[in-house]
Write an enzyme that holds these catalytic residues in place. Structure first.
Site, PDB file in Angstrom:
ATOM      1  CG  ASP A 170      -1.880 -20.389  -0.871  1.00 27.82           C
ATOM      2  OD1 ASP A 170      -1.361 -20.367   0.273  1.00 27.82           O
ATOM      3  OD2 ASP A 170      -1.356 -21.001  -1.821  1.00 27.82           O
TER       4      ASP A 170
ATOM      5  CE  LYS B 178       2.031 -18.141  -2.167  1.00 27.47           C
ATOM      6  NZ  LYS B 178       1.155 -19.313  -2.245  1.00 27.47           N
TER       7      LYS B 178
ATOM      8  CG  ASP C 164      -8.067  -4.774   1.604  1.00 22.10           C
ATOM      9  OD1 ASP C 164      -8.985  -4.260   2.267  1.00 22.10           O
ATOM     10  OD2 ASP C 164      -8.032  -4.759   0.366  1.00 22.10           O
TER      11      ASP C 164
ATOM     12  CG  ASP D 292     -13.610  -7.054   2.079  1.00 22.85           C
ATOM     13  OD1 ASP D 292     -13.408  -6.307   3.063  1.00 22.85           O
ATOM     14  OD2 ASP D 292     -14.006  -6.628   0.981  1.00 22.85           O
TER      15      ASP D 292
ATOM     16  CE1 TYR E  34      -3.494  -2.672   0.705  1.00 24.23           C
ATOM     17  CE2 TYR E  34      -4.639  -0.598   1.085  1.00 24.23           C
ATOM     18  CZ  TYR E  34      -4.667  -1.955   0.837  1.00 24.23           C
ATOM     19  OH  TYR E  34      -5.873  -2.585   0.713  1.00 24.23           O
TER      20      TYR E  34
HETATM   21  C1  IPM Z   1     -10.383  -1.101   3.905  1.00 26.39           C
HETATM   22  C2  IPM Z   1     -10.607  -0.515   2.535  1.00 26.39           C
HETATM   23  C3  IPM Z   1      -9.423   0.363   2.182  1.00 26.39           C
HETATM   24  C4  IPM Z   1      -8.184  -0.518   2.176  1.00 26.39           C
HETATM   25  C5  IPM Z   1      -9.542   1.113   0.858  1.00 26.39           C
HETATM   26  C6  IPM Z   1     -10.820   1.942   0.800  1.00 26.39           C
HETATM   27  C7  IPM Z   1      -8.331   1.963   0.575  1.00 26.39           C
HETATM   28  O1  IPM Z   1     -10.810  -1.508   1.590  1.00 26.39           O
HETATM   29  O2  IPM Z   1     -10.320  -0.322   4.875  1.00 26.39           O
HETATM   30  O3  IPM Z   1     -10.277  -2.314   4.027  1.00 26.39           O
HETATM   31  O4  IPM Z   1      -7.903  -1.182   1.183  1.00 26.39           O
HETATM   32  O5  IPM Z   1      -7.498  -0.561   3.196  1.00 26.39           O
HETATM   33 MN    MN Z   2     -10.847  -3.520   2.432  1.00 28.35          MN
END
Ligand code: IPM
Ligand code: MN
Length: 356
Positions: free
Chosen positions: A221, A189, A245, A249, A142
């Protein structure tokens, strides 16, 4: 207690979900005799429109001076669809994380008894899941060097980590494991990436300081697969920025809705609390978004930033009550009539006032 809280509503549904967290927090403050001084500040697309900067100096100063930051969401489609935009709302988020030194992103995943059937995963797999990711937030790909070469035909992003960056994140991971079930998983990884080998070697060297913690090392993975197969096997997971990240999710699916999961970002200065969902622009201004992730982020704020456990517990209780009563927004309303975002906030605040 006197609490100064920076309020960064941001974009999309940010302002409406933040409003509900404010209602709930104010009800808590009245009940427990705290004074909250809210300090609203601009961020994201709203800040670009007003000041040309998604994380302006004024906002940073307000965050630094506050006891905690409560954050909504960032992102606006008018930038997503414009690859040549030079300033983007998301840059504000990254700048804020970096300037506030928020190197650890705490993302818990748990299930709600009344929502088990909402998850696409089988009950017997997910029941009792209670795990927490510690995602490194201010390093890795990032923030590495990036660019184009060969007349724009080649693009690159680089992932860099220092031992010190890994150590400070891993230290939080070990400490969190000690306060929970003493199990830590380092996700990397290391069969391919040099940064992952540094992660693994650094965490291995720290094991002797925490002899009670049982540490495992797993490839990202494999974790992506096992996380949805056997989430119960995990407790604390530490990982680098991009892996975290993606995996967080994925983990939100376990709970049944992304609209439910809170998070905290901690580091050198003021801590920040925010829902893990995004700005959901399609729902903005419609009073339909689920405010619970933001309300639960406020609960994390009371507990983690202010040490106010009873206050946090009451917020979590009324949230669970709203789920059990079916007083929920449309994302969760199956067989019951959906309630508005603001109505859910009012309901929660009322239940807090009524609580004995
Ligand atoms: C999160 C979001 C952010 C990230 C984006 C919006 C930059 O997806 O907070 O997880 O990737 O960190
Ligand atoms: Mn995210």
């Amino acid at each position: 207690m006197k609490l100064t809280i920076a309020l960064l509503a941001g974009d999309g549904i940010g302002p409406e979900v933040i409003d509900q967290a404010v209602k709930v927090s104010n009800a808590i403050a009245t009940k427990f005799n705290h004074q909250i001084d809210w300090k609203p500040a601009l961020t994201g697309a709203a800040a670009i429109d007003a000041l040309g900067d998604p994380y302006p100096e004024e906002t940073h100063a307000i965050c630094l001076a506050a006891d905690a930051v409560l954050f909504g969401a960032i992102g606006d489609p008018k930038y997503d669809n414009n690859p040549s935009a030079t300033v983007r709302p998301e840059q504000g988020l990254l700048k804020m994380r970096q300037q506030l030194g928020l190197f650890a992103n705490v993302r818990p995943t748990f299930t709600f008894p009344s929502l088990i059937e909402k998850s696409p995963l089988k009950r017997e797999r997910i029941e009792g899941t209670d795990l927490v990711f510690l995602r490194e937030l201010t390093g890795g790909i990032y923030f590495g060097e990036r660019g184009r070469k060969d007349q724009g035909e080649t693009a690159f992003d680089t992932c860099t980590y220092t031992r010190a960056e890994v150590q400070r994140l891993a230290k939080k991971g070990f400490e969190m494991a000690m306060s929970r079930s003493k199990k830590l998983c380092c996700v990397d990884k290391a069969n391919v990436l040099e940064t992952s080998r540094l992660w693994r070697e650094t965490v291995q060297a720290m094991e002797k300081e925490y002899p009670e913690v049982q540490v495992s090392y797993e490839f990202v993975d494999a974790v992506a697969m096992r996380l949805v197969q056997w989430p119960n096997e995990y407790d604390v997971l530490i990982t680098e920025n991009l892996f975290g990240d993606i995996l967080t999710d994925e983990a939100s699916v376990i709970s049944g809705s992304m609209g439910l999961m809170p998070s905290a970002s901690i580091g050198a200065k003021t801590s920040l609390f925010e829902p893990i969902h995004g700005s959901y622009p399609q729902a903005a201004g419609k009073d339909i978004a689920n405010p619970l992730a933001t309300v639960l982020s406020a609960a994390m704020m009371f507990e983690d930033a202010f040490g106010l456990k009873e206050e946090a517990a009451l917020i979590r209780k009324v949230v669970n009550d709203s789920l059990a009563a079916g007083f929920v927004t449309e994302d969760l309303a199956e067989g019951v009539s959906p309630k508005k975002t603001s109505a859910v906030g009012d309901w929660l605040a009322e239940k807090i006032r009524e609580a004995s």
